[in-house]
Write an enzyme that holds these catalytic residues in place. Structure first.
Site, PDB file in Angstrom:
ATOM      1  N   TRP A 234      53.718  -5.890  42.723  1.00 17.10           N
ATOM      2  CA  TRP A 234      54.029  -5.353  41.510  1.00 17.10           C
ATOM      3  C   TRP A 234      54.297  -6.400  40.329  1.00 17.10           C
ATOM      4  CZ3 TRP A 234      55.280  -2.452  45.278  1.00 17.10           C
ATOM      5  CH2 TRP A 234      54.799  -1.047  45.677  1.00 17.10           C
ATOM      6  N   ASP A 351      55.424  10.162  50.569  1.00 15.37           N
ATOM      7  CA  ASP A 351      55.239   9.169  49.714  1.00 15.37           C
ATOM      8  C   ASP A 351      55.320   7.802  50.319  1.00 15.37           C
ATOM      9  OD1 ASP A 351      55.406   7.140  47.647  1.00 15.37           O
ATOM     10  OD2 ASP A 351      57.024   8.197  46.612  1.00 15.37           O
TER      11      ASP A 351
END
Length: 708
Positions: A234, A351
């Site tokens: 990220w 997830d």
């Protein structure tokens, strides 16, 4: 002696077995069946079959097959087997024996070796193992006895068999969508999925349980702690791999992992979720990709997102550990939960984005959506974390003159405001918020939050609120386009009967979609006088040159607005996220598409920026049409329009999606899609060889380069 001279598993894609088991789209020549459903086999013998002959079929999986563990299955022909396994003679003609074989609805999934043993008065015989006779067994959502059973055919067509889908991103006010090539039937993908279970060292005996399998997949799709499929990044620097925005599907990622054994750089949440959908659909679980807008990442499970500001309501980034992701993407998969009390069957959240560790490993789920809806955070797995992602309140804390912090504003229900997935049978967006949450403000919803909060770490933070609230504030950001100037505006309304004066602060910064923000690059202070009942608009223009040096991935910005009403002491606070839209790629088909024949597509792109894009890379992929292909096209000048032509050879008929993306250091998040309706080959051959391997990194000459 009774010798088996050969065996025909009727495994070709057009044969009855593959069609009946809904596995005829897999680009494989081996037999692929779904558990709990019969299939047909023909044995070729050296003489005709007699009633005294004993024949047994055997299936073996793993390094150390054992009958007790279900990894060595013996099926005597003609006798009732155990646990749902049996084989019957359908027809004996001459030296051929036609059998019907039933598998257990709880069978281990994976790739089995197959052999036949015979016993007659003359002795025993065993057919040698042959790789052509290997059998893949998968979960079966068509079988009512399988715990992954789904009883709507249109659901199965979408959530098990659809090879492409839409993934939503952006912000709730500006939802973006992209097409994703799941490609679960592409050659090699099924082997990649089984390799993932092997890499985790998952015991074969546990591979019949979808709860365990989906949990292992959620751990293995990310690389943290287990060298899984994808490396999360990220940071904004993707120079050592692929920008997560540039992927258009899962196939290239899974095949690279299978081929090299190394984790693939880089993924962010929608890539982890897209790959998870591919893997679970490929193994036979009904799965969908789900986006939650304003998703809380609550680091202390307090069910509150705490945001800290200084005396002037400027955000204090070093204190803001909780973050609100503009959007977060995860998966729902459908199964019964025999490991939980009744009432928790159906959709389960998995997830695969690594956020918090669950029992010490980076995985999350499966967690029953029903337990999230009712705040039952003690139900396994990972319910408190997912509950917080969709149910927290946003609490604004302001630093006081003495250095202490005081709650000045609580934005209730700011989290999990919209949860969406692709609709069944169309490219529409379906709002599924109601399956995760009771209606806002209802008694059931209040009870769910209280139940969850009672198990949280910070009960009752709301005791410290005061002041009248008669001034309302709304933030508007027009649809802003990358490369152009934009304006943000705040509308203040005085709902009271007395005059009000508001001191307003606006702070603008760039933000990653994970809520991590850069420093403020523009601010504005205004004092606004409001007569009773009046509205006033405050605008702040932002030029391209002002935001250009600060831009990060996906072009999102965060506007922090705060106001202080002089007369009443009321505090106004709002965080508004908006994004700069990027252009789409325009795809046009030049001619009809037929299986086995070359077809051409044209891709047109206009650079929206006044600057040159360097090292531009296009990606092109579509199941049944084109294996993943990477094209390096060099530089594209400021505001320039370029046209590319590419040929591909369709390998499977039917409606298919061809998906393209563009990536460069200056501009990413650019993609486009076209539906290609492929006609079967004229000779009736419906499947050509799935050749056409991607030659990665070939350089493409541009067809034409028109100016702006």
């Amino acid at each position: 002696m009774l010798v088996v001279t050969g065996v025909d598993l009727l495994s070709s894609r057009s044969d009855q077995n593959r069609r009946e088991h809904h596995t005829d789209e897999y680009e494989y020549d081996e037999l692929i069946v779904r558990r709990g459903q019969p299939f047909h086999v023909v044995l070729f013998l050296n003489r005709s079959y007699e009633s005294s002959d004993r024949i047994a079929l055997e299936l073996l999986i793993g390094n150390n097959p054992e009958v007790g563990k279900g990894t060595h299955v013996i099926i005597p022909v003609g006798k009732g087997g155990s646990g749902g396994w049996k084989a019957q003679v359908m027809k004996a003609s001459g030296q051929n024996l036609n059998l019907r074989v039933h598998t257990s609805p709880n069978a281990i999934i994976g790739k089995f070796q197959f052999t036949v043993r015979t016993r007659s008065e003359a002795g025993e015989f065993q057919l040698p193992f042959d790789p052509h006779n290997e059998i893949y067994i998968l979960f079966n959502p068509w079988c009512p006895e399988d715990i992954v059973y789904v009883d709507h055919e249109d659901w199965r067509q979408e959530y098990v068999l659809n090879e492409s889908g839409r993934i939503y991103y952006g912000t709730e006010a500006q939802i973006g969508e992209r097409t994703w090539n799941y490609g679960q039937f592409d050659h090699g993908v099924l082997d990649a999925c089984l390799y993932i279970l092997d890499r985790r060292g998952m015991p074969y005996g546990g591979r019949g349980d979808p709860v365990s399998v989906s949990r292992v997949i959620s751990a293995m799709v990310n690389s943290l702690d287990d060298n899984g499929v994808l490396i999360g990044n990220w940071s904004g620097d993707y120079s050592r791999g692929t920008n997560p925005s540039a992927w258009v599907g899962s196939v290239e990622i899974l095949l690279s992992y299978l081929r090299t054994g190394y984790s693939v750089p880089y993924g962010q949440c929608w890539v982890f979720a897209g790959v998870t959908t591919t893997v679970l659909r490929c193994l036979g679980l009904a799965t969908r990709t789900v986006t939650n807008f304003n998703s809380a990442h609550d680091t202390d499970t307090s069910l509150t997102m705490d945001i800290y500001f200084d005396e002037n309501m400027k955000p204090l980034e070093h204190l803001n550990h909780d973050s609100v992701w503009n959007f977060h993407v995860w998966n729902d998969c459908w199964m019964k939960r025999p490991d939980l009390p009744s009432g928790f069957d159906g959709w389960q959240v998995v997830d695969a984005t690594p956020q918090e560790t669950s029992s010490g490993i980076f995985c999350c789920g499966p967690c029953s959506v029903e337990s999230i809806k009712n705040g039952l955070v003690y139900m396994k797995y990972d319910t408190p974390f997912i509950f917080a992602e969709v149910n927290s309140d946003k609490v604004y804390w302001q630093r006081q003159d003495d250095g202490s912090f005081k709650i000045v504003y609580v934005e209730e229900k700011a989290i999990g405001t919209l949860i969406v997935t692709k609709a069944i049978g169309s490219n529409m967006r379906e709002d599924i918020t109601h399956i995760y949450k009771h209606p806002e403000g209802s008694e059931a919803e209040r009870k769910a939050v209280e139940t969850a909060a009672a198990h949280g770490s910070k009960p009752n933070v709301y005791a410290t609120r005061d002041s009248a609230e008669d001034v309302a504030m709304q933030v508007e950001a027009q649809d802003a386009v990358m490369g152009q100037d934009l304006t943000v505006s705040v509308v203040l309304t005085n709902r009271g009967s007395s005059r009000r004066t508001v001191k307003l602060h606006l702070y603008l910064s760039v933000t990653f979609y994970t809520g991590v923000t850069g420093s403020t690059f523009k601010e504005s202070k205004k004092e606004v006088a409001l007569a009773p009942g009046a509205s006033e608009r405050v605008t702040m223009p932002v030029a391209y040159q002002e935001y250009r040096p600060h831009l990060v991935d996906q072009g999102a910005m965060l506007l922090n607005v705060s106001g202080h009403v002089k007369e009443s002491g009321q505090v106004l606070a709002k965080q508004h996220t908006f994004r700069l839209r990027t252009p789409d790629l325009s795809l046009t088909l030049l001619g009809a598409a037929v299986v086995g024949q070359e077809c051409e597509v044209q891709i047109v792109f206009k650079n929206p920026l006044p600057v040159t894009l360097t090292n531009v890379v296009f990606r092109l992929e579509g199941s049944g049409l084109q294996r993943p292909k990477v094209l390096n096209v060099g530089d594209i000048g400021g505001n320039e329009t370029v046209t590319l032509r590419q040929t591909f050879v369709p390998v499977r008929p039917g409606p298919r999606q061809l998906i393209a993306s563009l990536d460069s250091p200056q501009l990413s998040q650019v993609h486009g899609v076209i539906q290609v309706d492929v006609a079967p080959a004229s000779g009736g051959m419906n499947f050509s060889d799935a050749g056409g391997d991607s030659r990665s990194g070939e350089t493409i000459p541009m067809a034409s380069r028109g100016g702006a």
